[in-house]
Design a protein around this motif. Sequence first.
Motif, short mmCIF file in Angstrom:
data_model
loop_
_atom_site.label_atom_id
_atom_site.label_comp_id
_atom_site.label_asym_id
_atom_site.label_seq_id
_atom_site.Cartn_x
_atom_site.Cartn_y
_atom_site.Cartn_z
N MET A 1 0.68 -1.29 -0.08
CA MET A 1 0.01 0.01 -0.02
C MET A 1 0.84 1.30 -0.07
N THR A 2 0.50 2.17 -0.78
CA THR A 2 1.41 3.64 -0.78
C THR A 2 0.72 4.68 -0.82
N ARG A 3 -0.65 4.69 -0.67
CA ARG A 3 -1.65 6.00 -0.40
C ARG A 3 -2.58 5.49 0.73
N LEU A 4 -2.02 6.24 1.90
CA LEU A 4 -2.70 5.91 3.25
C LEU A 4 -3.14 7.17 3.99
N GLU A 5 -4.04 7.00 4.37
CA GLU A 5 -4.78 8.15 5.26
C GLU A 5 -4.83 7.69 7.06
N VAL A 6 -4.43 8.68 7.82
CA VAL A 6 -4.51 8.55 9.33
C VAL A 6 -5.33 9.49 9.91
N GLU A 7 -6.13 9.45 10.68
CA GLU A 7 -7.20 10.25 11.10
C GLU A 7 -7.59 10.12 12.38
N PHE A 8 -7.37 10.78 13.41
CA PHE A 8 -7.61 10.69 14.88
C PHE A 8 -7.62 12.05 15.68
N PRO A 9 -8.26 12.34 16.74
CA PRO A 9 -8.03 13.42 17.45
C PRO A 9 -6.62 13.83 17.80
N ALA A 10 -6.20 14.91 17.32
CA ALA A 10 -4.88 15.04 17.66
C ALA A 10 -4.50 15.71 19.07
N GLY B 1 6.53 9.71 -6.34
CA GLY B 1 6.42 8.48 -7.44
C GLY B 1 5.56 7.13 -6.59
N GLU B 2 6.17 6.21 -6.44
CA GLU B 2 5.32 5.02 -5.84
C GLU B 2 5.77 4.61 -4.45
N ARG B 3 6.48 5.44 -3.88
CA ARG B 3 6.82 5.43 -2.48
C ARG B 3 5.60 5.55 -1.76
N GLN C 1 -7.75 7.54 -3.83
CA GLN C 1 -6.64 6.63 -3.91
C GLN C 1 -6.11 6.30 -2.11
N PHE C 2 -6.71 7.28 -1.51
CA PHE C 2 -5.87 7.13 -0.01
C PHE C 2 -7.04 6.15 0.80
N THR C 3 -6.26 4.91 1.18
CA THR C 3 -7.02 3.88 2.02
C THR C 3 -6.85 4.40 3.59
N PRO C 4 -7.99 4.53 4.16
CA PRO C 4 -7.96 5.09 5.65
C PRO C 4 -7.50 3.66 6.48
N VAL C 5 -6.25 3.73 7.19
CA VAL C 5 -5.54 2.57 7.82
C VAL C 5 -5.72 2.79 9.34
N PHE C 6 -6.05 3.98 9.71
CA PHE C 6 -6.32 4.32 11.22
C PHE C 6 -7.35 5.62 11.12
N TYR C 7 -8.54 5.43 11.67
CA TYR C 7 -9.68 6.58 11.27
C TYR C 7 -10.41 6.58 12.67
#
Length: 281
Positions: free
Chosen positions: A1-10, A137-139, A172-178
Amino acid sequence: MTRLEVEFPALPGSIDGYKGASDWFIDSNIQLAMAASRILVKESGKRVHILVPDGGEYNRSYKMFKGALDLADGVSMGHLKENSKGVFSGFNIFGSVPDTDAETLSLAARKADVFIVVNASTIELLDLERYIEETVGERPLVLWNLELDTLRADLGLLGFPPKELQFRFLSQFTPVFYIRQRDYSKSVAVSPFIINYSGCIFREYPGPWQVMLRQDNGQYACIAEDERRYNLGEAKEEMMAAMGLDTEEEGSALQFLRRGYKRSTWWEDAVDLEQTDQWRR
């Protein structure tokens, strides 16, 4: 997986993203991104490049966190315009110049294995898309507490990027922690007449999407789960059902008035226009 989203109360308590103390929110996101970066370096040996929106924000953040960056091997900081070739690249509207020259930032970006983006606004999503095309790129790249659902709401408005940015890019971005928390209330015919309740939508990859209801002791309990992402209307219905508050007859006028005509957003409805459904998974 190269496109990820992390969302939580900061930040806890009364600081609600940019609607609270915005500097605290911005600085907290950078601190947490640096903490995650140090763990990535330690656990995997991968180099991490943290990206803020522009040179002005970089200048401020670099000065504030320079000591921590110097002690964090494998962690560097840059900005989304560090490779821009325009006349004003390297400068901001206040006239200050970033402490680190463009070549040093470019070298750090080339060496990086993972990128973490913090504090970008809706306008700067176009800079992010360009940076990915030209540099990343693909990173792997992680969107860190960008509050994407808030940013999506601005797309298509005057002066903001078009809605198509959601369909070709943000999808494109997969939520991996939300975690998305919400507070609700409902009026009833008997005492106490108003019932307040709260909960959240939660997801930790590769687990399912969950609707969580806040208990009297402050802890959250899962009341529903699905392989696909819940929208806020669906999550609210699950909370009401768990509390026995969905008492209106199905299809009745009272149920319509409570739910309203629209229960989802334009980006949740536009399934056929998306290039990918990764953001729903």
